[in-house]
Design an enzyme around this catalytic site. Sequence first.
Site, PDB file in Angstrom:
ATOM      1  N   TYR A  18      35.100  40.819  53.488  1.00 19.47           N
ATOM      2  CA  TYR A  18      34.796  41.870  52.880  1.00 19.47           C
ATOM      3  C   TYR A  18      34.336  43.001  53.617  1.00 19.47           C
ATOM      4  CZ  TYR A  18      33.118  43.564  48.486  1.00 19.47           C
ATOM      5  OH  TYR A  18      32.970  44.228  47.091  1.00 19.47           O
ATOM      6  N   ASN A  33      30.626  42.230  37.475  1.00 17.15           N
ATOM      7  CA  ASN A  33      31.683  41.967  36.674  1.00 17.15           C
ATOM      8  C   ASN A  33      31.820  42.993  35.481  1.00 17.15           C
ATOM      9  OD1 ASN A  33      32.266  38.798  37.383  1.00 17.15           O
ATOM     10  ND2 ASN A  33      33.414  40.316  38.126  1.00 17.15           N
ATOM     11  N   SER A  90      39.677  36.537  33.438  1.00 15.98           N
ATOM     12  CA  SER A  90      38.488  36.853  34.334  1.00 15.98           C
ATOM     13  C   SER A  90      37.657  37.428  33.373  1.00 15.98           C
ATOM     14  CB  SER A  90      38.979  37.623  35.613  1.00 15.98           C
ATOM     15  OG  SER A  90      39.102  39.172  34.977  1.00 15.98           O
ATOM     16  N   ARG A 138      50.136  28.612  32.846  1.00 22.44           N
ATOM     17  CA  ARG A 138      49.771  27.241  33.390  1.00 22.44           C
ATOM     18  C   ARG A 138      49.169  26.440  32.365  1.00 22.44           C
ATOM     19  NH1 ARG A 138      44.319  30.155  36.354  1.00 22.44           N
ATOM     20  NH2 ARG A 138      43.119  30.744  34.345  1.00 22.44           N
ATOM     21  N   MET A 156      44.127  39.042  43.738  1.00 21.18           N
ATOM     22  CA  MET A 156      44.037  37.599  43.619  1.00 21.18           C
ATOM     23  C   MET A 156      45.273  37.093  44.308  1.00 21.18           C
ATOM     24  SD  MET A 156      41.938  36.522  40.205  1.00 21.18           S
ATOM     25  CE  MET A 156      43.222  37.182  39.140  1.00 21.18           C
ATOM     26  N   LYS A 195      32.473  30.699  35.667  1.00 15.73           N
ATOM     27  CA  LYS A 195      31.713  31.541  36.639  1.00 15.73           C
ATOM     28  C   LYS A 195      30.396  30.516  36.718  1.00 15.73           C
ATOM     29  CE  LYS A 195      31.431  35.216  38.056  1.00 15.73           C
ATOM     30  NZ  LYS A 195      32.281  35.824  39.122  1.00 15.73           N
TER      31      LYS A 195
END
Length: 375
Positions: free
Chosen positions: A96, A169, A196, A220, A290, A370
Amino acid sequence: MAVVKSMAVRALKLSPAVSFRLSRCGGGAKPLSVKSFSTVMSPPSKAIVYDQHGSPDSVTRVVNLPPVEVRENDVCVKMIAAPINPSDINRIEGVYPVRPPVPAVGGYEGVGEVYAVGSSVNGLSPGDWVIPSPPSSGTWQTYVVKEENVWHKIDKTCPMEYAATITVNPLTALRMLEDFVPLNSGDSVVQNGATSIVGQCVIQLARLRGISTINIIRDRVGSDEAKEKLKALGADEVFSESQLNVKNVKSLLGNLPEPALGFNCVGGNAASLVLKYLREGGTMVTYGGMSKKPITVSTTSFIFKDLALRGFWLQNWLSMDKVKECREMIDYLLGLARDGKLKYETELVPFEEFPVALDKALGKLGKHPKQVIRF
């Protein structure tokens, strides 16, 4: 992940003031309610720390930390809950852009209850609920000691899982909707990574403003269920990536206007799909990657559509002397969560089960909500 038994040994290693003034743990101690000019100490604390950068499941461990002094401008907070965010994992990995020096306590946001205050603290009292605002490192521990100006008092009626996760977020979603393109009721936006928490918040915040959303998700198992969940939140259109393998994706818009603004947190082909939807002069904002794949833009998109590519990093925005504005927006978002107008799924996990929560956050146990540590 072993619990270190020797506090004395750990204290020697974890003594740098840069990281460990914010530690402390304990069991059933009751809040201190009397200010005094005598020395006030925090309870001892348990903390999740890492001494070096690397894979979080191998470099983190739980340690016991000794009490520390609560100085006159300090507030000692007993943590209630704190999430495991992707950025927390990236900090531990050492990738990061901004990260605390090691040894360090993990975590960047969360909610806690004021346990004790220094003699010069007037704005907070024991029993108040607070969050670090702007967020700051070191929330994965049972007691945190930092100066009063770090803490923002919040409404205790807000569910703890939202209070613990509201800053990183939801605030990202709000700022991206407001900072790049003027949007009016009747406009639309397009995004990938719609499942997300940021994506879910974009859907709900946009709907409150009369703005439609076109949402792209990965192909998926369970994608049909994911589509229904997003539509229940207010999504106007939800497409899997395979559904967009058509020459003209805009033919799928129906009566929705071409979006002027798009959000990308995936990169690669998923970013290209966002670009295909944008109208002439549109802007795509990237806030994540991602897939770890680059964004490829055709020359045609630049020349004939005049598309703009921008980036958003919440920490950079927060560093721009935005404390007052940040806290006002946090209160707004918490109010929406309290009233049921902002929802997203979390999973509360006892502090003692942190290794399991970490494995879930790392994706080692499949897809999970989460992960939020409950202290």
